[in-house]
Design a protein around this motif. Structure first.
Motif, PDB file in Angstrom:
ATOM      1  N   GLU A 195     -11.432  38.213 -14.739  1.00  0.00           N
ATOM      2  CA  GLU A 195     -11.492  37.110 -14.161  1.00  0.00           C
ATOM      3  C   GLU A 195     -10.299  36.153 -14.633  1.00  0.00           C
ATOM      4  O   GLU A 195      -9.608  35.434 -13.843  1.00  0.00           O
ATOM      5  N   TYR A 261     -20.683  37.893 -13.729  1.00  0.00           N
ATOM      6  CA  TYR A 261     -20.737  36.475 -14.029  1.00  0.00           C
ATOM      7  C   TYR A 261     -21.390  36.210 -14.900  1.00  0.00           C
ATOM      8  O   TYR A 261     -22.751  36.622 -15.030  1.00  0.00           O
ATOM      9  N   LYS A 283     -21.155  40.825 -10.053  1.00  0.00           N
ATOM     10  CA  LYS A 283     -19.643  40.799 -10.507  1.00  0.00           C
ATOM     11  C   LYS A 283     -19.053  39.645  -9.857  1.00  0.00           C
ATOM     12  O   LYS A 283     -19.123  39.355  -8.783  1.00  0.00           O
ATOM     13  N   VAL A 284     -17.929  39.133 -10.499  1.00  0.00           N
ATOM     14  CA  VAL A 284     -17.195  38.109 -10.093  1.00  0.00           C
ATOM     15  C   VAL A 284     -16.509  38.421  -8.876  1.00  0.00           C
ATOM     16  O   VAL A 284     -15.652  39.226  -8.910  1.00  0.00           O
ATOM     17  N   ALA A 304     -19.888  35.390  -6.925  1.00  0.00           N
ATOM     18  CA  ALA A 304     -20.326  36.603  -7.547  1.00  0.00           C
ATOM     19  C   ALA A 304     -21.160  37.282  -6.450  1.00  0.00           C
ATOM     20  O   ALA A 304     -22.096  36.516  -5.842  1.00  0.00           O
TER      21      ALA A 304
END
Lengths: 328, 197
Positions: A195, A261, A283-284, A304
């Motif tokens: 990220e 996330y 997940k982001v 996310a």
């Protein structure tokens, strides 16, 4: 002042004055130490992006350090410290924090069908099954095929559609693709960005701005967004690149990141090459898509989704990064 | 003293995205092209506009729909903050000259706490009707004075079309001109809605 460069890697230390940074950047450039010069130019650019002379020399160096590999234009993002997050928007975008990110290369556009085939050495259909707008086999991606067809082919001829972003892309599918492609390389490997890497790349070297191009609101000339009625994708290269030469970092498709996330990640996480929590639920995703409002395109906005492939969305794609094998 | 279950709930919440500023809309493959199982997501800023589901149907020869004076985008429309005017033009044909309108906030939108006090409202009593040979200048504009226009008649539905029946199931009423209206007559309808905190 002695040339101490620890501040380039230390989020808790301030650098020297602008003029000193610029002088050191040109010194390192003259010595052929391009990676260090790029980091110094980048630090200078963050302080004074409107210094045309330095900005042009920074761009020339970043262009020279970029490369084309497996049909993908990989743009160099120098190592350095940047301010991640924002003190506006959602709570999970803050608190803003300074983090160090090692150097990497980011694909200039989100993953396309052409790139996918080049990365995996997947053969194109034979002449007998040549790709046509009505030939679903061109994409060979199961359920995602039908979604991809609609969103890619609606906007133009089939040949060009192959260079639009792949959509309905799952996180695990992308990971498998990266691993397969990395096996064919020595020295480097491909993966999704963390990220922090994604946000550093999206900011293009600008400090604490809302969008990849600055604080001005998005327009249709700058990004593919707020087009729910159109059900199509725009060519990412029709939008101007940001300061790292990356197209469509805002809008177009949401881009998967490597990290799980965690809304509290900025308050608690590490500040050197942060990678999110060790485990999580979703997940982001970053960047916003062709369907979203302008506020979702801010470089600090976070979203996310689950990774299990249960949801296929024409709003979701991925952008790969290229890292030395020594970087995790 | 804190409640253990609350703490656990909060701990889990940090691992799911919850926006305080934007709202997440989901469109299924039945509504928008998304393969067999795909979902289109749209993040919207409810402090500036809201997505509505709208059905506007007319009997007669033709139907034109305007929202604040411009042609109304009937697919996934957004209504900005403030008061608005929906304007319909129906050209009378043989039989009933009428229209049915439903507009309501898109259900299922995930709202952040900042947006929960905003509401979309339609004013069903505000409908006004005009009948004549040609539409007056500027009739669809929001500022047009329709206070002297008549109140449209509510008609019992005689329509068997599915889309009319669906609209009526949502509580919409067929409104329009008297049954004696001559073919070719222009019927104009103006109604009001608002999106405000």
């Amino acid at each position: 002042m002695s040339e101490t460069l620890d501040w380039l890697r230390d989020p808790h230390r301030d650098g020297p004055d602008y003029d000193v940074i610029v002088r050191w950047a040109y010194d390192r450039l003259a010595r052929g130490e391009n990676a260090l010069a790029a980091s110094l130019f980048d630090a200078a650019y963050a302080l004074r992006p409107h210094d045309r002379s330095v900005a042009n020399d920074r761009k020339s160096l970043l262009d020279a350090m970029s490369l084309v590999e497996h049909g993908i234009a990989w743009r160099y993002v120098p190592a350095g410290v940047f301010t991640m997050g924002a003190d506006e928007g959602d709570r999970d975008e803050g608190p803003p924090r300074r983090v160090f990110v090692s150097a990497f290369w980011a694909a200039d556009v989100a993953l396309t069908e052409t790139q996918r085939r080049a990365l995996t050495a997947l053969a194109w259909p034979t002449a007998a099954e040549a790709p046509t707008p009505s030939n679903e086999q061109v994409f060979l991606r199961g359920q995602a095929v039908r979604i991809q067809r609609v969103y890619s082919l609606r906007n133009g001829p089939a040949g060009r559609a192959l260079d639009l972003a792949l959509v309905a892309l799952g996180w695990e599918e992308t990971l498998d693709l990266c691993n397969a492609a990395s096996l064919r390389l020595d020295g480097c490997r491909y993966r999704l960005p963390t990220e922090a890497e994604w946000e550093k790349a999206a900011r293009g070297g600008l400090a604490r701005q809302r969008y990849p191009w600055g604080d001005d609101a998005p327009t249709e000339l700058r990004a593919d967004f707020e087009r729910l009625n159109r059900e199509s994708l725009c060519d990412p290269r029709q939008f101007p690149p940001n300061g790292y030469g990356l197209h469509a970092m805002a809008g177009s498709v949401w881009e998967w990141c490597l990290d799980w996330y965690d809304a509290e990640a900025y308050a608690e996480g590490p500040t050197a090459d942060p990678r999110g929590p060790a485990d999580g639920r979703v997940k982001v995703l970053r960047g916003g898509s062709w369907a979203d409002c302008e506020a979702a395109l801010r470089v600090s906005f976070r979203w996310a989704l689950a990774v299990n492939g249960a949801i296929l969305s024409p709003c979701v794609g991925a952008r790969l990064v290229r890292v030395p094998r020594s970087v995790p | 003293m804190s409640d253990d279950r609350t703490i656990k709930g909060n701990d889990l919440a940090r691992f799911e995205k919850q926006s305080e500023t934007l709202s997440l809309e989901q469109y299924s493959a039945c509504e928008i092209s998304a393969g067999c199982i795909g979902v289109v997501f749209r993040w919207s800023d409810l402090a500036s506009a809201i997505s509505v589901n709208a059905t506007v149907l007319g009997t007669g020869k033709s139907l034109a729909v305007y929202f604040d004076g411009v042609a109304f985008e009937r697919r996934f429309p957004k209504v900005e903050v403030g008061a608005h005017v929906l304007a319909l033009q129906v050209i009378a044909g043989e039989g009933l000259t009428a229209a049915v309108v439903t507009m309501h906030e898109r259900p299922g939108t995930q709202r952040g706490p900042d947006a929960r006090r905003w509401r979309f409202r339609t004013d069903t009593a505000s409908w006004r009707m005009w009948l004549g040979p040609a539409a007056p200048q500027g009739w669809a504009e929001p500022g047009f004075d329709d206070r002297r226009w008549a109140t449209p008649l509510a008609h019992p539905s005689t329509r068997s079309d599915w889309d009319f029946r669906f609209a009526e199931r949502e509580g919409a009423v067929l409104i329009g001109a008297p049954l004696s209206t001559a073919p070719g007559t222009v019927m104009l309808l103006r109604g009001r809605c608002a999106y405000t905190p």
